[in-house]
Design a protein around this motif. Structure first.
Motif, PDB file in Angstrom:
ATOM      1  N   VAL A  99      -2.385  -9.156 -11.205  1.00  0.00           N
ATOM      2  CA  VAL A  99      -2.626 -10.565 -10.927  1.00  0.00           C
ATOM      3  C   VAL A  99      -3.586 -10.730  -9.752  1.00  0.00           C
ATOM      4  O   VAL A  99      -4.505 -11.545  -9.794  1.00  0.00           O
ATOM      5  CB  VAL A  99      -1.296 -11.298 -10.641  1.00  0.00           C
ATOM      6  CG1 VAL A  99      -1.520 -12.747 -10.254  1.00  0.00           C
ATOM      7  CG2 VAL A  99      -0.362 -11.188 -11.844  1.00  0.00           C
ATOM      8  N   GLU A 100      -3.356  -9.955  -8.696  1.00  0.00           N
ATOM      9  CA  GLU A 100      -4.185 -10.033  -7.500  1.00  0.00           C
ATOM     10  C   GLU A 100      -4.203  -8.666  -6.835  1.00  0.00           C
ATOM     11  O   GLU A 100      -3.220  -7.926  -6.896  1.00  0.00           O
ATOM     12  CB  GLU A 100      -3.607 -11.077  -6.544  1.00  0.00           C
ATOM     13  CG  GLU A 100      -4.483 -11.411  -5.375  1.00  0.00           C
ATOM     14  CD  GLU A 100      -3.943 -12.584  -4.566  1.00  0.00           C
ATOM     15  OE1 GLU A 100      -4.765 -13.279  -3.972  1.00  0.00           O
ATOM     16  OE2 GLU A 100      -2.722 -12.792  -4.529  1.00  0.00           O
ATOM     17  N   GLY A 101      -5.326  -8.316  -6.208  1.00  0.00           N
ATOM     18  CA  GLY A 101      -5.459  -6.991  -5.610  1.00  0.00           C
ATOM     19  C   GLY A 101      -5.981  -6.006  -6.635  1.00  0.00           C
ATOM     20  O   GLY A 101      -6.617  -6.389  -7.616  1.00  0.00           O
ATOM     21  N   GLU A 102      -5.697  -4.726  -6.405  1.00  0.00           N
ATOM     22  CA  GLU A 102      -6.064  -3.691  -7.360  1.00  0.00           C
ATOM     23  C   GLU A 102      -5.238  -2.453  -7.086  1.00  0.00           C
ATOM     24  O   GLU A 102      -4.724  -2.259  -5.984  1.00  0.00           O
ATOM     25  CB  GLU A 102      -7.555  -3.365  -7.320  1.00  0.00           C
ATOM     26  CG  GLU A 102      -8.006  -2.555  -6.136  1.00  0.00           C
ATOM     27  CD  GLU A 102      -9.477  -2.163  -6.234  1.00  0.00           C
ATOM     28  OE1 GLU A 102     -10.315  -2.995  -6.610  1.00  0.00           O
ATOM     29  OE2 GLU A 102      -9.786  -1.008  -5.908  1.00  0.00           O
ATOM     30  N   LEU A 103      -5.094  -1.631  -8.115  1.00  0.00           N
ATOM     31  CA  LEU A 103      -4.398  -0.374  -7.944  1.00  0.00           C
ATOM     32  C   LEU A 103      -4.997   0.666  -8.863  1.00  0.00           C
ATOM     33  O   LEU A 103      -5.704   0.345  -9.811  1.00  0.00           O
ATOM     34  CB  LEU A 103      -2.889  -0.521  -8.174  1.00  0.00           C
ATOM     35  CG  LEU A 103      -2.361  -1.057  -9.511  1.00  0.00           C
ATOM     36  CD1 LEU A 103      -2.442  -0.024 -10.622  1.00  0.00           C
ATOM     37  CD2 LEU A 103      -0.918  -1.489  -9.327  1.00  0.00           C
ATOM     38  N   PRO A 144       0.825  -1.206   0.000  1.00  0.00           N
ATOM     39  CA  PRO A 144       0.000   0.000   0.000  1.00  0.00           C
ATOM     40  C   PRO A 144       0.863   1.263   0.000  1.00  0.00           C
ATOM     41  O   PRO A 144       1.887   1.336   0.679  1.00  0.00           O
ATOM     42  CB  PRO A 144      -0.798  -0.128   1.303  1.00  0.00           C
ATOM     43  CG  PRO A 144      -0.916  -1.614   1.503  1.00  0.00           C
ATOM     44  CD  PRO A 144       0.422  -2.152   1.053  1.00  0.00           C
ATOM     45  N   GLY A 145       0.445   2.246  -0.810  1.00  0.00           N
ATOM     46  CA  GLY A 145       1.161   3.506  -0.930  1.00  0.00           C
ATOM     47  C   GLY A 145       1.004   4.069  -2.322  1.00  0.00           C
ATOM     48  O   GLY A 145       0.237   3.550  -3.143  1.00  0.00           O
ATOM     49  N   GLU A 146       1.737   5.148  -2.597  1.00  0.00           N
ATOM     50  CA  GLU A 146       1.733   5.794  -3.913  1.00  0.00           C
ATOM     51  C   GLU A 146       3.165   5.883  -4.408  1.00  0.00           C
ATOM     52  O   GLU A 146       4.056   6.297  -3.659  1.00  0.00           O
ATOM     53  CB  GLU A 146       1.118   7.187  -3.828  1.00  0.00           C
ATOM     54  CG  GLU A 146       0.997   7.874  -5.172  1.00  0.00           C
ATOM     55  CD  GLU A 146       0.242   9.200  -5.104  1.00  0.00           C
ATOM     56  OE1 GLU A 146       0.586  10.090  -5.907  1.00  0.00           O
ATOM     57  OE2 GLU A 146      -0.682   9.338  -4.281  1.00  0.00           O
ATOM     58  N   LYS A 179      -1.071   3.857  -7.179  1.00  0.00           N
ATOM     59  CA  LYS A 179      -1.347   3.873  -5.751  1.00  0.00           C
ATOM     60  C   LYS A 179      -2.294   2.730  -5.437  1.00  0.00           C
ATOM     61  O   LYS A 179      -3.115   2.334  -6.274  1.00  0.00           O
ATOM     62  CB  LYS A 179      -1.910   5.212  -5.290  1.00  0.00           C
ATOM     63  CG  LYS A 179      -3.225   5.622  -5.889  1.00  0.00           C
ATOM     64  CD  LYS A 179      -3.640   7.013  -5.399  1.00  0.00           C
ATOM     65  CE  LYS A 179      -4.907   7.490  -6.093  1.00  0.00           C
ATOM     66  NZ  LYS A 179      -5.307   8.833  -5.655  1.00  0.00           N
ATOM     67  N   THR A 180      -2.139   2.188  -4.228  1.00  0.00           N
ATOM     68  CA  THR A 180      -2.975   1.075  -3.820  1.00  0.00           C
ATOM     69  C   THR A 180      -3.159   1.089  -2.314  1.00  0.00           C
ATOM     70  O   THR A 180      -2.306   1.588  -1.577  1.00  0.00           O
ATOM     71  CB  THR A 180      -2.388  -0.274  -4.287  1.00  0.00           C
ATOM     72  OG1 THR A 180      -3.266  -1.329  -3.902  1.00  0.00           O
ATOM     73  CG2 THR A 180      -1.000  -0.522  -3.727  1.00  0.00           C
ATOM     74  N   ASP A 181      -4.288   0.551  -1.870  1.00  0.00           N
ATOM     75  CA  ASP A 181      -4.583   0.421  -0.451  1.00  0.00           C
ATOM     76  C   ASP A 181      -4.347  -1.003   0.037  1.00  0.00           C
ATOM     77  O   ASP A 181      -4.419  -1.260   1.240  1.00  0.00           O
ATOM     78  CB  ASP A 181      -6.044   0.812  -0.171  1.00  0.00           C
ATOM     79  CG  ASP A 181      -6.311   2.286  -0.436  1.00  0.00           C
ATOM     80  OD1 ASP A 181      -5.398   3.105  -0.228  1.00  0.00           O
ATOM     81  OD2 ASP A 181      -7.430   2.613  -0.868  1.00  0.00           O
ATOM     82  N   VAL A 182      -4.100  -1.929  -0.889  1.00  0.00           N
ATOM     83  CA  VAL A 182      -3.886  -3.339  -0.544  1.00  0.00           C
ATOM     84  C   VAL A 182      -2.654  -3.853  -1.273  1.00  0.00           C
ATOM     85  O   VAL A 182      -2.291  -3.327  -2.331  1.00  0.00           O
ATOM     86  CB  VAL A 182      -5.110  -4.205  -0.926  1.00  0.00           C
ATOM     87  CG1 VAL A 182      -6.344  -3.769  -0.169  1.00  0.00           C
ATOM     88  CG2 VAL A 182      -5.374  -4.174  -2.424  1.00  0.00           C
ATOM     89  N   GLN A 183      -2.010  -4.865  -0.716  1.00  0.00           N
ATOM     90  CA  GLN A 183      -0.906  -5.481  -1.451  1.00  0.00           C
ATOM     91  C   GLN A 183      -1.430  -5.965  -2.793  1.00  0.00           C
ATOM     92  O   GLN A 183      -2.494  -6.581  -2.869  1.00  0.00           O
ATOM     93  CB  GLN A 183      -0.317  -6.661  -0.680  1.00  0.00           C
ATOM     94  CG  GLN A 183       0.635  -6.249   0.401  1.00  0.00           C
ATOM     95  CD  GLN A 183       1.371  -7.440   0.983  1.00  0.00           C
ATOM     96  OE1 GLN A 183       0.838  -8.538   1.072  1.00  0.00           O
ATOM     97  NE2 GLN A 183       2.595  -7.207   1.388  1.00  0.00           N
ATOM     98  N   THR A 184      -0.687  -5.651  -3.846  1.00  0.00           N
ATOM     99  CA  THR A 184      -1.121  -5.978  -5.197  1.00  0.00           C
ATOM    100  C   THR A 184      -0.003  -6.697  -5.933  1.00  0.00           C
ATOM    101  O   THR A 184       1.139  -6.232  -5.942  1.00  0.00           O
ATOM    102  CB  THR A 184      -1.526  -4.695  -5.948  1.00  0.00           C
ATOM    103  OG1 THR A 184      -2.620  -4.084  -5.243  1.00  0.00           O
ATOM    104  CG2 THR A 184      -1.950  -4.990  -7.369  1.00  0.00           C
ATOM    105  N   ALA A 185      -0.345  -7.831  -6.532  1.00  0.00           N
ATOM    106  CA  ALA A 185       0.617  -8.611  -7.314  1.00  0.00           C
ATOM    107  C   ALA A 185       0.473  -8.249  -8.780  1.00  0.00           C
ATOM    108  O   ALA A 185      -0.636  -8.030  -9.275  1.00  0.00           O
ATOM    109  CB  ALA A 185       0.370 -10.107  -7.114  1.00  0.00           C
ATOM    110  N   TYR A 186       1.618  -8.199  -9.487  1.00  0.00           N
ATOM    111  CA  TYR A 186       1.605  -7.817 -10.903  1.00  0.00           C
ATOM    112  C   TYR A 186       2.623  -8.607 -11.702  1.00  0.00           C
ATOM    113  O   TYR A 186       3.574  -9.153 -11.173  1.00  0.00           O
ATOM    114  CB  TYR A 186       1.889  -6.321 -11.040  1.00  0.00           C
ATOM    115  CG  TYR A 186       3.301  -5.947 -10.659  1.00  0.00           C
ATOM    116  CD1 TYR A 186       4.339  -5.945 -11.602  1.00  0.00           C
ATOM    117  CD2 TYR A 186       3.628  -5.626  -9.347  1.00  0.00           C
ATOM    118  CE1 TYR A 186       5.643  -5.634 -11.248  1.00  0.00           C
ATOM    119  CE2 TYR A 186       4.928  -5.298  -8.991  1.00  0.00           C
ATOM    120  CZ  TYR A 186       5.923  -5.310  -9.941  1.00  0.00           C
ATOM    121  OH  TYR A 186       7.215  -4.998  -9.587  1.00  0.00           O
ATOM    122  N   LEU A 187       2.413  -8.592 -13.010  1.00  0.00           N
ATOM    123  CA  LEU A 187       3.362  -9.079 -14.003  1.00  0.00           C
ATOM    124  C   LEU A 187       3.588  -7.912 -14.940  1.00  0.00           C
ATOM    125  O   LEU A 187       2.628  -7.342 -15.464  1.00  0.00           O
ATOM    126  CB  LEU A 187       2.809 -10.271 -14.782  1.00  0.00           C
ATOM    127  CG  LEU A 187       3.549 -10.649 -16.067  1.00  0.00           C
ATOM    128  CD1 LEU A 187       4.958 -11.157 -15.756  1.00  0.00           C
ATOM    129  CD2 LEU A 187       2.770 -11.665 -16.870  1.00  0.00           C
TER     130      LEU A 187
END
Length: 93
Positions: A47-51, A31-33, A81-89
């Protein structure tokens, strides 16, 4: 070869690798910007979460949820920016 990447005091971490199509990273954003710069075109898959992302030449943030993607051209900068841990590729093309 797998490379380890760490940005923003460890709040963004990824593992990098190369395939026949080019370089890619898979990682987690806490989480952060954050603001990133690109050298190559980047295709970012959530992949998981959102931003939310503020893409080049845009004035409004756009939300990207798991299963969605966005592209950023080479030699540009963008914010996420995200409020939750977010996974990406991220694919560099």
């Amino acid at each position: 070869m797998i490379t380890e990447n760490q940005y923003f005091d460890g709040n963004v971490k990824s593992l990098g690798y190369t395939t026949a199509e080019g370089k890619s990273t898979v990682g987690i954003i806490n989480p952060g910007e954050y603001e990133f710069g690109t050298a190559d075109k980047e295709i970012m898959y959530i992949v998981e979460g959102e931003l939310s992302a503020l893409l080049p030449e845009q004035t409004d943030w756009k939300i990207f949820k798991a299963g969605s993607q966005f592209e950023v051209p080479a030699n540009a900068s963008f914010k996420v920016k995200t409020d939750v841990q977010t996974a990406y590729l991220c694919q560099y093309r």
